[in-house]
Write a protein that holds these residues in place. Structure first.
Motif, PDB file in Angstrom:
ATOM      1  N   ALA A   1       0.830  -1.212   0.000  1.00 52.90           N
ATOM      2  CA  ALA A   1       0.000   0.000   0.000  1.00 52.90           C
ATOM      3  C   ALA A   1       0.865   1.263   0.000  1.00 52.90           C
ATOM      4  N   PHE A   2       2.103   1.152   0.490  1.00 54.54           N
ATOM      5  CA  PHE A   2       3.022   2.289   0.558  1.00 54.54           C
ATOM      6  C   PHE A   2       3.759   2.542  -0.763  1.00 54.54           C
ATOM      7  N   LEU A   3       3.836   1.539  -1.627  1.00 54.86           N
ATOM      8  CA  LEU A   3       4.614   1.648  -2.866  1.00 54.86           C
ATOM      9  C   LEU A   3       4.235   2.829  -3.763  1.00 54.86           C
ATOM     10  N   PRO A   4       2.946   3.175  -3.900  1.00 56.86           N
ATOM     11  CA  PRO A   4       2.627   4.338  -4.748  1.00 56.86           C
ATOM     12  C   PRO A   4       3.297   5.635  -4.290  1.00 56.86           C
ATOM     13  N   GLN A   5       3.562   5.763  -3.005  1.00 57.43           N
ATOM     14  CA  GLN A   5       4.261   6.963  -2.535  1.00 57.43           C
ATOM     15  C   GLN A   5       5.698   6.980  -3.049  1.00 57.43           C
ATOM     16  N   LEU A   6       6.316   5.802  -3.139  1.00 63.11           N
ATOM     17  CA  LEU A   6       7.679   5.741  -3.668  1.00 63.11           C
ATOM     18  C   LEU A   6       7.699   6.089  -5.150  1.00 63.11           C
ATOM     19  N   ASP A   7       6.638   5.714  -5.875  1.00 65.97           N
ATOM     20  CA  ASP A   7       6.556   6.069  -7.295  1.00 65.97           C
ATOM     21  C   ASP A   7       6.651   7.577  -7.472  1.00 65.97           C
ATOM     22  N   GLU A   8       6.057   8.300  -6.546  1.00 65.27           N
ATOM     23  CA  GLU A   8       6.082   9.763  -6.588  1.00 65.27           C
ATOM     24  C   GLU A   8       7.457  10.317  -6.213  1.00 65.27           C
ATOM     25  N   LEU A   9       8.143   9.665  -5.287  1.00 64.86           N
ATOM     26  CA  LEU A   9       9.377  10.209  -4.718  1.00 64.86           C
ATOM     27  C   LEU A   9      10.650   9.805  -5.442  1.00 64.86           C
ATOM     28  N   VAL A  10      10.750   8.553  -5.835  1.00 69.43           N
ATOM     29  CA  VAL A  10      12.018   8.007  -6.344  1.00 69.43           C
ATOM     30  C   VAL A  10      12.034   8.056  -7.866  1.00 69.43           C
ATOM     31  N   THR A  11      12.851   8.973  -8.413  1.00 67.04           N
ATOM     32  CA  THR A  11      12.965   9.072  -9.870  1.00 67.04           C
ATOM     33  C   THR A  11      14.158   8.275 -10.380  1.00 67.04           C
ATOM     34  N   GLU A  12      15.204   8.148  -9.548  1.00 67.01           N
ATOM     35  CA  GLU A  12      16.365   7.318  -9.850  1.00 67.01           C
ATOM     36  C   GLU A  12      16.674   6.501  -8.619  1.00 67.01           C
TER      37      GLU A  12
END
Length: 126
Positions: A84-95
């Motif tokens: 459930a937390f993974l979508p937040q990483l999609d927003e934050l981690v570009t590399e």
């Protein structure tokens, strides 16, 4: 003390020390969001040497400049909560690199979390 055990998922985010989110270290924002999401715990580990997609070696050796060292943010919780937390990483981690590993948790709870005490921080979620 109470011993808690259980299946869990370990999320590791491999990024650079110089990666930022709104002029703050990216690892700080990941930990803040994990805390806000009520995840069981998060830790940040600074590497002494490594390389990523750029193939440029980053090192803290004495004669080298200590710049953009590797950082690993490790978060452990149930699979459902981590996913459930993974979508937040999609927003934050570009590399960077995000890995998921099954693990088994054995956690020792301190006196403040003994039976009868309120679970005010969601620590006993596993």
């Amino acid at each position: 003390m109470t011993r808690l055990t259980g299946r869990a998922l370990r999320l590791t985010v491999h990024i650079g020390e110089d990666d930022t989110w709104h002029h703050k270290p990216l690892y700080t924002e990941i930990v803040r969001r994990a805390h806000t999401a009520g995840l069981a715990g998060a830790s940040v580990f600074r590497g002494v040497e490594g390389f990523g997609a750029s193939s440029r070696i980053h090192t803290s050796r004495l004669l080298s400049l200590s710049e953009d060292l590797p950082v690993a943010v490790v978060v452990v919780d149930t699979e459902e909560r981590i996913r459930a937390f993974l979508p937040q990483l999609d927003e934050l981690v570009t590399e960077g690199l995000v890995t998921l590993d099954d693990c088994e948790v054995i956690r020792y709870v301190g006196r403040a979390d003994e039976p009868g005490e309120p679970d005010t921080e969601g620590k006993n979620s596993l």
